[in-house]
Design a protein around this motif. Structure first.
Motif, mmCIF file in Angstrom:
data_model
loop_
_atom_site.group_PDB
_atom_site.id
_atom_site.type_symbol
_atom_site.label_atom_id
_atom_site.label_comp_id
_atom_site.label_asym_id
_atom_site.label_seq_id
_atom_site.Cartn_x
_atom_site.Cartn_y
_atom_site.Cartn_z
ATOM 1 N N PRO A 70 0.787 -1.241 0.000
ATOM 2 C CA PRO A 70 0.000 0.000 0.000
ATOM 3 C C PRO A 70 0.817 1.288 0.000
ATOM 4 N N PHE A 71 2.138 1.216 0.294
ATOM 5 C CA PHE A 71 3.005 2.396 0.245
ATOM 6 C C PHE A 71 4.195 2.049 -0.660
ATOM 7 N N VAL A 72 3.997 1.976 -1.950
ATOM 8 C CA VAL A 72 5.037 1.400 -2.800
ATOM 9 C C VAL A 72 6.254 2.309 -2.939
ATOM 10 N N PHE A 125 -4.270 4.022 2.204
ATOM 11 C CA PHE A 125 -3.778 2.671 2.481
ATOM 12 C C PHE A 125 -4.833 1.735 3.048
ATOM 13 N N ALA A 126 -5.896 2.271 3.638
ATOM 14 C CA ALA A 126 -6.917 1.426 4.253
ATOM 15 C C ALA A 126 -7.716 0.622 3.236
ATOM 16 N N TYR A 127 -7.549 0.915 1.939
ATOM 17 C CA TYR A 127 -8.231 0.130 0.905
ATOM 18 C C TYR A 127 -7.922 -1.355 1.047
ATOM 19 N N ILE A 171 -0.141 -2.778 -6.060
ATOM 20 C CA ILE A 171 0.644 -1.729 -5.432
ATOM 21 C C ILE A 171 -0.182 -0.455 -5.371
ATOM 22 N N ASN A 172 0.165 0.394 -4.415
ATOM 23 C CA ASN A 172 -0.613 1.604 -4.175
ATOM 24 C C ASN A 172 0.304 2.682 -3.621
ATOM 25 N N ASP A 173 -0.059 3.936 -3.856
ATOM 26 C CA ASP A 173 0.607 5.044 -3.197
ATOM 27 C C ASP A 173 -0.335 6.234 -3.182
ATOM 28 N N ALA A 174 -0.190 7.101 -2.173
ATOM 29 C CA ALA A 174 -1.050 8.273 -2.066
ATOM 30 C C ALA A 174 -0.667 9.376 -3.037
ATOM 31 N N ASN A 175 0.542 9.307 -3.596
ATOM 32 C CA ASN A 175 1.013 10.334 -4.517
ATOM 33 C C ASN A 175 0.508 10.035 -5.927
ATOM 34 N N PRO A 176 -0.414 10.842 -6.472
ATOM 35 C CA PRO A 176 -0.989 10.524 -7.786
ATOM 36 C C PRO A 176 0.022 10.600 -8.920
#
Length: 306
Positions: A33-35, A186-188, A51-56
């Motif tokens: 969740p924080f790649v 990240f809670a997804y 993979i995931n990140d909050a930065n678009p």
């Protein structure tokens, strides 16, 4: 073997052995969740991953690496030396959107990269190319955004910066081909992970001191309340039968130990610091719910330097 394309604060190249040592011998889907720079993801090369990140803009970069690697390389090949004069055929060759003088080619490209936060418009492929170009030519390979979301790192000093990164892009594209790429909180992962899956959390770290904060990777930041939410999410995943491995700064030892995770302290050298002589080892924890008897024996593959 794939390697990270971007320099990224908090990268886990030096901690890979310790992380792999906590992995279960077998698991379902891999979730990160924080790649960030993806050091573990690209080294692992998982067959089934999200993979995931909050930065678009970071996530947009990985989407272009996956979907348009050759077009991305072609854009990167067109860039000039960061110290060159601004290109008069491109926007912002004299001043930025905020009226500041443009001193060199680097600052022109930085202004172009900031079209999204400042003007609400962007070209996904061009933005991805600009992200890598700036990452490889900015001061110390640092990624930092101001309160408005604008990338504000000054130019670095490099003799022969390589911003094209052809081989890394092509190898990374192959690894990303079957991966789901997300831009969510990240809670997804509470809805996405099934029992038996593996989740690796590498959040922006809780500062070791009041002046040690370095979580300005995105304008939204990552604060103490986010750390509490993350601990709650990790605990819910544990209760649901999902395997969890997490890294964080040493000050988070007790919260994860109190929540029932197996926590150990490791030394890790910070990859980004304004003074190379100050890149000392700091306490870092690795927490997991994987019992020692269920762990595998896979070790770290060797990664070359940047």
């Amino acid at each position: 073997m794939a390697e990270p394309i971007l320099k990224w604060a908090g990268g886990k190249r030096q901690l890979l052995d310790e992380l792999y040592a906590r992995f279960p011998a077998s698991y379902g889907r891999y979730h990160e969740p924080f790649v960030g720079g993806g050091a573990l993801f690209f080294d692992l090369e998982p067959a089934d991953a999200a993979i995931n990140d909050a930065n678009p803009r970071l996530i947009g970069f990985y989407e272009r690496v996956r979907d348009e690697p050759e077009a991305l390389i072609e854009r990167l090949e067109a860039f000039d030396d960061p110290d060159a004069d601004p290109d008069p055929s491109l926007p912002y060759h004299e001043e930025t959107a905020r009226g500041r003088d443009v001193e060199s080619y680097y600052y022109q490209q930085r202004a172009r990269f900031n079209r999204r936060p400042y003007e609400g418009a962007f070209d996904p492929l061009e933005e991805a190319a600009l992200l890598l170009y700036l990452n490889r030519t900015c001061y110390n390979g640092l990624y930092r955004e101001n309160a408005d979301g604008g990338f504000n790192v000054p130019a670095g000093r490099y003799a022969n910066p390589d911003w094209v990164q052809r081989d890394r892009i092509r190898r990374a594209s192959d690894v990303l081909a079957e991966a789901a790429i997300r831009n969510d909180d990240f809670a997804y992962v509470l809805d996405a992970a099934d029992p038996g899956d593996l989740v690796y959390f590498d959040p922006p770290y809780e500062p070791m001191s009041a002046t040690a904060s370095f979580n300005e990777y995105s304008a939204d930041g990552f604060d103490r309340e986010d750390q509490r939410r993350l601990l709650d999410v990790a605990s819910e995943l544990d209760e649901a039968g999902v395997r969890v491995v997490l890294s964080n700064s040493g000050v988070m030892y007790e919260p994860y130990a109190d929540a029932g995770f197996r926590v150990e302290t490791e030394d890790a050298t910070r990859a980004i610091n304004s003074d190379p002589d100050s890149r000392d080892a700091v306490d870092e924890i690795v927490a997991t719910n994987v019992p020692p008897e269920d762990r595998g024996s896979a070790g770290q593959r060797e990664l070359s330097g940047f």
